[in-house]
Design a protein around this motif. Structure first.
Motif, PDB file in Angstrom:
ATOM      1  N   ALA A  36      -4.482   3.327  48.733  1.00  0.00           N
ATOM      2  CA  ALA A  36      -3.209   3.832  49.245  1.00  0.00           C
ATOM      3  C   ALA A  36      -2.419   2.719  49.926  1.00  0.00           C
ATOM      4  O   ALA A  36      -1.226   2.547  49.680  1.00  0.00           O
ATOM      5  N   LEU A  37      -3.080   1.940  50.795  1.00  0.00           N
ATOM      6  CA  LEU A  37      -2.383   0.855  51.481  1.00  0.00           C
ATOM      7  C   LEU A  37      -1.982  -0.238  50.485  1.00  0.00           C
ATOM      8  O   LEU A  37      -0.892  -0.819  50.591  1.00  0.00           O
ATOM      9  N   ALA A  38      -2.874  -0.515  49.498  1.00  0.00           N
ATOM     10  CA  ALA A  38      -2.536  -1.513  48.475  1.00  0.00           C
ATOM     11  C   ALA A  38      -1.294  -1.086  47.700  1.00  0.00           C
ATOM     12  O   ALA A  38      -0.399  -1.892  47.442  1.00  0.00           O
ATOM     13  N   LEU A  39      -1.230   0.185  47.336  1.00  0.00           N
ATOM     14  CA  LEU A  39      -0.060   0.679  46.621  1.00  0.00           C
ATOM     15  C   LEU A  39       1.181   0.669  47.513  1.00  0.00           C
ATOM     16  O   LEU A  39       2.292   0.394  47.049  1.00  0.00           O
ATOM     17  N   ALA A  40       0.983   0.955  48.788  1.00  0.00           N
ATOM     18  CA  ALA A  40       2.116   0.907  49.717  1.00  0.00           C
ATOM     19  C   ALA A  40       2.701  -0.498  49.787  1.00  0.00           C
ATOM     20  O   ALA A  40       3.921  -0.682  49.741  1.00  0.00           O
ATOM     21  N   LEU A  41       1.833  -1.491  49.888  1.00  0.00           N
ATOM     22  CA  LEU A  41       2.301  -2.881  49.895  1.00  0.00           C
ATOM     23  C   LEU A  41       2.961  -3.225  48.563  1.00  0.00           C
ATOM     24  O   LEU A  41       3.955  -3.962  48.517  1.00  0.00           O
ATOM     25  N   GLY A  42       2.399  -2.697  47.462  1.00  0.00           N
ATOM     26  CA  GLY A  42       3.000  -2.942  46.152  1.00  0.00           C
ATOM     27  C   GLY A  42       4.388  -2.345  46.040  1.00  0.00           C
ATOM     28  O   GLY A  42       5.270  -2.940  45.414  1.00  0.00           O
ATOM     29  N   ILE A  43       4.587  -1.197  46.653  1.00  0.00           N
ATOM     30  CA  ILE A  43       5.914  -0.573  46.622  1.00  0.00           C
ATOM     31  C   ILE A  43       6.929  -1.445  47.357  1.00  0.00           C
ATOM     32  O   ILE A  43       8.057  -1.652  46.890  1.00  0.00           O
ATOM     33  N   VAL A  44       6.527  -1.977  48.502  1.00  0.00           N
ATOM     34  CA  VAL A  44       7.429  -2.868  49.240  1.00  0.00           C
ATOM     35  C   VAL A  44       7.718  -4.121  48.416  1.00  0.00           C
ATOM     36  O   VAL A  44       8.868  -4.590  48.357  1.00  0.00           O
ATOM     37  N   LEU A  45       6.684  -4.668  47.761  1.00  0.00           N
ATOM     38  CA  LEU A  45       6.883  -5.856  46.922  1.00  0.00           C
ATOM     39  C   LEU A  45       7.819  -5.561  45.760  1.00  0.00           C
ATOM     40  O   LEU A  45       8.692  -6.374  45.415  1.00  0.00           O
ATOM     41  N   LEU A  46       7.665  -4.386  45.142  1.00  0.00           N
ATOM     42  CA  LEU A  46       8.568  -3.987  44.063  1.00  0.00           C
ATOM     43  C   LEU A  46       9.998  -3.845  44.558  1.00  0.00           C
ATOM     44  O   LEU A  46      10.953  -4.206  43.844  1.00  0.00           O
ATOM     45  N   ALA A  57       8.353   0.421  61.323  1.00  0.00           N
ATOM     46  CA  ALA A  57       8.412  -1.026  61.591  1.00  0.00           C
ATOM     47  C   ALA A  57       7.046  -1.535  62.040  1.00  0.00           C
ATOM     48  O   ALA A  57       6.927  -2.213  63.067  1.00  0.00           O
ATOM     49  N   ASP A  58       6.031  -1.188  61.236  1.00  0.00           N
ATOM     50  CA  ASP A  58       4.660  -1.591  61.563  1.00  0.00           C
ATOM     51  C   ASP A  58       4.581  -3.111  61.754  1.00  0.00           C
ATOM     52  O   ASP A  58       4.976  -3.872  60.847  1.00  0.00           O
ATOM     53  N   PRO A  59       4.104  -3.570  62.909  1.00  0.00           N
ATOM     54  CA  PRO A  59       4.107  -5.023  63.186  1.00  0.00           C
ATOM     55  C   PRO A  59       3.300  -5.831  62.171  1.00  0.00           C
ATOM     56  O   PRO A  59       3.726  -6.920  61.768  1.00  0.00           O
ATOM     57  N   ASP A  60       2.141  -5.296  61.752  1.00  0.00           N
ATOM     58  CA  ASP A  60       1.330  -6.030  60.781  1.00  0.00           C
ATOM     59  C   ASP A  60       2.049  -6.155  59.438  1.00  0.00           C
ATOM     60  O   ASP A  60       2.025  -7.223  58.798  1.00  0.00           O
ATOM     61  N   LEU A  61       2.685  -5.066  59.003  1.00  0.00           N
ATOM     62  CA  LEU A  61       3.419  -5.102  57.733  1.00  0.00           C
ATOM     63  C   LEU A  61       4.588  -6.077  57.811  1.00  0.00           C
ATOM     64  O   LEU A  61       4.811  -6.883  56.894  1.00  0.00           O
ATOM     65  N   PHE A  98       3.099   6.530  48.665  1.00  0.00           N
ATOM     66  CA  PHE A  98       4.523   6.616  48.987  1.00  0.00           C
ATOM     67  C   PHE A  98       4.729   7.040  50.443  1.00  0.00           C
ATOM     68  O   PHE A  98       5.569   6.489  51.158  1.00  0.00           O
ATOM     69  N   SER A  99       3.947   8.029  50.882  1.00  0.00           N
ATOM     70  CA  SER A  99       4.076   8.486  52.273  1.00  0.00           C
ATOM     71  C   SER A  99       3.730   7.361  53.239  1.00  0.00           C
ATOM     72  O   SER A  99       4.433   7.130  54.236  1.00  0.00           O
ATOM     73  N   LEU A 100       2.638   6.634  52.920  1.00  0.00           N
ATOM     74  CA  LEU A 100       2.207   5.545  53.803  1.00  0.00           C
ATOM     75  C   LEU A 100       3.224   4.406  53.790  1.00  0.00           C
ATOM     76  O   LEU A 100       3.546   3.837  54.848  1.00  0.00           O
ATOM     77  N   ALA A 101       3.763   4.097  52.610  1.00  0.00           N
ATOM     78  CA  ALA A 101       4.731   3.004  52.511  1.00  0.00           C
ATOM     79  C   ALA A 101       5.963   3.288  53.349  1.00  0.00           C
ATOM     80  O   ALA A 101       6.388   2.458  54.162  1.00  0.00           O
ATOM     81  N   PHE A 102       6.533   4.470  53.166  1.00  0.00           N
ATOM     82  CA  PHE A 102       7.740   4.799  53.929  1.00  0.00           C
ATOM     83  C   PHE A 102       7.423   4.932  55.415  1.00  0.00           C
ATOM     84  O   PHE A 102       8.240   4.582  56.272  1.00  0.00           O
ATOM     85  N   GLY A 103       6.201   5.447  55.715  1.00  0.00           N
ATOM     86  CA  GLY A 103       5.805   5.554  57.117  1.00  0.00           C
ATOM     87  C   GLY A 103       5.703   4.184  57.773  1.00  0.00           C
ATOM     88  O   GLY A 103       6.177   3.985  58.890  1.00  0.00           O
ATOM     89  N   LEU A 104       5.098   3.217  57.062  1.00  0.00           N
ATOM     90  CA  LEU A 104       4.960   1.865  57.606  1.00  0.00           C
ATOM     91  C   LEU A 104       6.314   1.177  57.765  1.00  0.00           C
ATOM     92  O   LEU A 104       6.567   0.501  58.758  1.00  0.00           O
ATOM     93  N   VAL A 105       7.194   1.388  56.766  1.00  0.00           N
ATOM     94  CA  VAL A 105       8.498   0.730  56.823  1.00  0.00           C
ATOM     95  C   VAL A 105       9.346   1.309  57.951  1.00  0.00           C
ATOM     96  O   VAL A 105       9.906   0.564  58.776  1.00  0.00           O
TER      97      VAL A 105
END
Length: 235
Positions: free
Chosen positions: A202-212, A18-22, A8-15
């Protein structure tokens, strides 16, 4: 629990960063899925409308096949598209394998039967309701089809959104024909599969959170459309 908290921390941090790769992965995922939905609607809506309005021998068998194709196994579709687009395949000269276009083709093949079958059910309900009026006014078939598609527009938008939800969550077919190449064909679902295989949960779950979050947005849009359609129906 540590992985979920870190995810969750990584997902919100990436979002929020505005991480360019994400953003690149999200943009490619949306471009591929939306394009596939447009192609599937261009094929599936006329096909579904034609079957809904027509009475011909073998219509029941046609509907059974359409409904059965809704459950096409993604890996089988991916394998067939791979064989068609490979260098030894009949369409190998197009050199589309491992490109976003190949992923669009695979997703379009998967969701076109869904669009066709669901739109057939929706349009047939309206056609049964309007059939007597159409006959009394001697309206030509193409005008009937246009009127049915317009009156069923909210329900058909729901069908299209259902197809989009199916496409954006697809992984089996796109990873076979796309190859999950960084900065070229990596979409959210294939990135999740890659990070999971690497052990970066952690990164896989972060991407999954964005997908959800995207899936929830689609469902919210579907619900809003249904409420709008009901409100208009009783207005």
């Amino acid at each position: 629990m540590q992985d979920f908290g870190g995810a969750f921390s990584l997902a919100f941090g990436l979002v929020f960063a505005a991480d360019p790769d994400l953003l690149e992965i999200i943009a490619l995922s949306l471009r591929v899925s939306l394009t596939a939905v447009v192609i599937a609607c261009a094929i599936g809506l006329p096909l579904g409308t034609l079957v809904a309005m027509s009475r011909f021998r073998g219509r029941t068998a046609t509907m059974i096949v359409m409904n059965a194709l809704m459950g096409l196994p993604p890996v089988v579709v991916g394998l067939l598209i791979y064989l068609l687009l490979s260098n030894a395949g009949p369409l190998g000269w197009l050199r589309l394998l491992y490109t976003p276009e190949a992923m669009i083709i695979a997703q379009a093949v998967l969701i076109t039967p869904i669009i066709a079958a669901l739109s057939r059910e929706v349009v047939e309900q309206f056609h049964n309701e309007y059939a007597e009026q159409f006959r009394s006014l001697s309206i030509p078939p193409h005008s009937e089809a246009a009127a049915l598609l317009w009156d069923a527009r909210y329900s058909l938008l729901t069908v299209a959104l259902a197809g989009f939800g199916r496409a954006i969550a697809e992984v089996g077919a796109v990873i076979i024909v796309g190859g999950n190449i960084d900065h070229l064909t990596r979409v959210m679902t294939t990135a999740i599969a890659l990070e999971t295989s690497k052990g970066d949960l952690a990164l896989a779950l972060a991407l999954g959170i964005v997908l959800l979050a995207i899936a929830l947005s689609v469902n919210a849009a579907v619900m809003a459309l249904r409420l709008t359609a009901k409100r208009d129906a009783y207005a």
